[in-house]
Design a protein around this motif. Structure first.
Motif, short mmCIF file in Angstrom:
data_model
loop_
_atom_site.label_atom_id
_atom_site.label_comp_id
_atom_site.label_asym_id
_atom_site.label_seq_id
_atom_site.Cartn_x
_atom_site.Cartn_y
_atom_site.Cartn_z
N UNK A 1 -3.13 11.00 -14.22
CA UNK A 1 -2.19 10.11 -14.01
C UNK A 1 -0.95 10.42 -14.75
N UNK A 2 -1.14 10.76 -16.04
CA UNK A 2 0.14 11.06 -16.88
C UNK A 2 0.94 12.45 -16.09
N UNK A 3 0.27 13.35 -15.72
CA UNK A 3 1.01 14.33 -15.40
C UNK A 3 1.74 13.95 -13.92
N UNK A 4 1.43 13.08 -13.31
CA UNK A 4 1.81 12.41 -11.91
C UNK A 4 3.27 11.65 -12.38
N UNK A 5 3.17 11.09 -13.49
CA UNK A 5 4.28 10.12 -13.90
C UNK A 5 5.15 10.83 -14.96
N UNK A 6 4.79 11.54 -15.69
CA UNK A 6 5.69 11.81 -16.71
C UNK A 6 6.53 13.21 -16.25
N UNK A 7 7.91 13.59 -16.86
CA UNK A 7 8.58 14.81 -16.49
C UNK A 7 7.67 15.86 -16.78
N UNK A 8 8.18 17.15 -16.42
CA UNK A 8 7.13 18.23 -16.19
C UNK A 8 7.28 18.83 -17.70
N UNK B 1 0.92 -1.18 -0.01
CA UNK B 1 0.02 0.05 0.11
C UNK B 1 0.91 1.26 -0.06
N UNK B 2 2.25 1.18 0.39
CA UNK B 2 3.06 2.40 0.44
C UNK B 2 2.98 3.39 -0.47
N UNK B 3 2.95 2.88 -1.88
CA UNK B 3 2.99 3.98 -2.99
C UNK B 3 1.71 4.88 -3.07
N UNK B 4 0.68 4.31 -2.53
CA UNK B 4 -0.70 4.99 -2.70
C UNK B 4 -0.58 5.80 -1.27
N UNK B 5 -0.31 5.25 -0.27
CA UNK B 5 -0.30 6.33 1.00
C UNK B 5 0.62 7.37 1.00
N UNK B 6 1.93 7.09 0.40
CA UNK B 6 2.85 8.23 0.22
C UNK B 6 2.47 9.35 -0.71
N UNK B 7 1.72 8.83 -1.81
CA UNK B 7 1.14 9.89 -2.67
C UNK B 7 0.22 10.80 -2.20
N UNK B 8 -0.55 10.22 -1.18
CA UNK B 8 -1.66 10.80 -0.67
C UNK B 8 -1.18 11.94 0.60
N UNK B 9 -0.32 11.26 1.64
CA UNK B 9 0.08 12.01 2.49
C UNK B 9 1.47 12.70 2.48
N UNK B 10 2.25 12.37 1.41
CA UNK B 10 3.67 12.94 1.39
C UNK B 10 4.56 11.98 2.12
N UNK B 11 5.87 12.00 1.70
CA UNK B 11 6.89 11.18 2.28
C UNK B 11 7.05 11.48 3.59
N UNK B 12 7.08 12.74 4.07
CA UNK B 12 7.64 13.27 5.55
C UNK B 12 6.29 12.48 6.33
N UNK B 13 5.09 12.64 6.16
CA UNK B 13 4.20 12.36 7.04
C UNK B 13 4.19 10.67 6.75
#
Length: 280
Positions: free
Chosen positions: A230-237, A160-172
């Motif tokens: 989804x594309x914005x999240x995974x593609x370079x800016x 579940x870690x990729x989805x949780x980190x995406x939601x709350x951020x790595x620090x939290x």
């Protein structure tokens, strides 16, 4: 009505259709809707039916649970049978496949081509947070409680870690995954795990009202929006400009957009918007 293709009492879940709104219900209240192999596979089968089955796709999906708790995480009685899998190659492979089912469940929920809304009451522990963070929106009862409890049992919130980190951020995520401390619904909103609080007793009615609101939007437009995000999240800016330009140029000449814009000027509902019983 209930979809007979995904209504297996042994799996502990069922799929209901309320016009354009589908509801996927965790239905093991006596075991606090804890996740085991059967329930995870049942949920995955229901999502597959919604996305790829023969029936018409819903405009939105409501993920909810029966009983006092949304989901207590992994079923510990089920996990107890996996304790010695490291010493048995065949059992270890089964253990790996069970984990893969959970991974596929999270991915399928995350990639559904229509909006997903989760309703949370009581406890949402362990893997339940993965389900929530894979959904587009989450409403939580004011008395809901959350916890990434895995390390307190000597486990890791791995799948579940990729989805949780995406939601709350790595620090939290570092804090709550390592401390395994429970947190309340207000904190869940602050951490972006939930979006809005509901007074006790109003969760289902408010969830269905928001679900119906989603169903009034263009289904193709919502699908394209999810695909773009989804594309914005995974593609370079530097790749975003061309993707966004291509998307709006293609969508606005499509039949759904043409009908939606014409309906606006005609002061009428677009033909693709479903009518509900409370509308005249």
């Amino acid at each position: 009505m209930s979809d007979p293709l995904c209504n297996d009492p042994l799996a502990g879940c069922r799929l209901e259709r309320h016009g354009p709104l589908a509801e996927l219900v965790l239905a093991r209240p006596a075991r606090h809707n804890a996740l085991d192999a059967a329930l995870m596979q049942g949920l995955l089968d229901c999502l597959g039916e919604l996305a790829h089955g023969q029936t018409e796709r819903p405009h939105a999906l409501l993920l909810r649970a029966e009983g006092n708790h949304f989901c207590a995480g992994a079923d510990l009685n089920w996990m107890r049978h996996q304790l010695h899998s490291d010493f048995d190659p065949s059992s270890f492979e089964k253990n790996r496949e069970d984990a893969r089912v959970l991974a596929h469940l999270m991915q399928a929920l995350d990639e559904l081509p229509f909006p997903t809304l989760a309703l949370v009451q009581g406890a949402a522990y362990g893997g339940a947070l993965g389900l929530l963070c894979a959904c587009d929106m989450v409403l939580a009862s004011e008395d809901a409680r959350f916890c990434l409890s895995e390390v307190s049992l000597g486990l890791v919130p791995a799948v579940i870690s990729p989805y949780v980190v995406r939601a709350m951020g790595m620090r939290q995520a570092r804090r709550y995954m390592l401390s395994a401390e429970p947190f309340d619904a207000i904190t869940a909103c602050r951490l972006n795990v939930a979006h809005r609080l509901c007074a006790p007793g109003t969760l289902l009615s408010e969830g269905r009202a928001l679900g119906m609101r989603l169903c009034r939007n263009g289904p193709e437009a919502m699908k394209e929006t999810k695909r773009l995000l989804a594309a914005i999240e995974h593609q370079p800016g530097h790749q975003h400009e061309e993707r966004t330009v291509e998307t709006i140029a293609r969508v606005r000449v499509g039949l759904e957009a043409q009908e939606g814009i014409q309906a606006f000027f005609d002061k009428r509902p677009p033909s693709w918007r479903p009518r509900f019983k409370d509308e005249t």
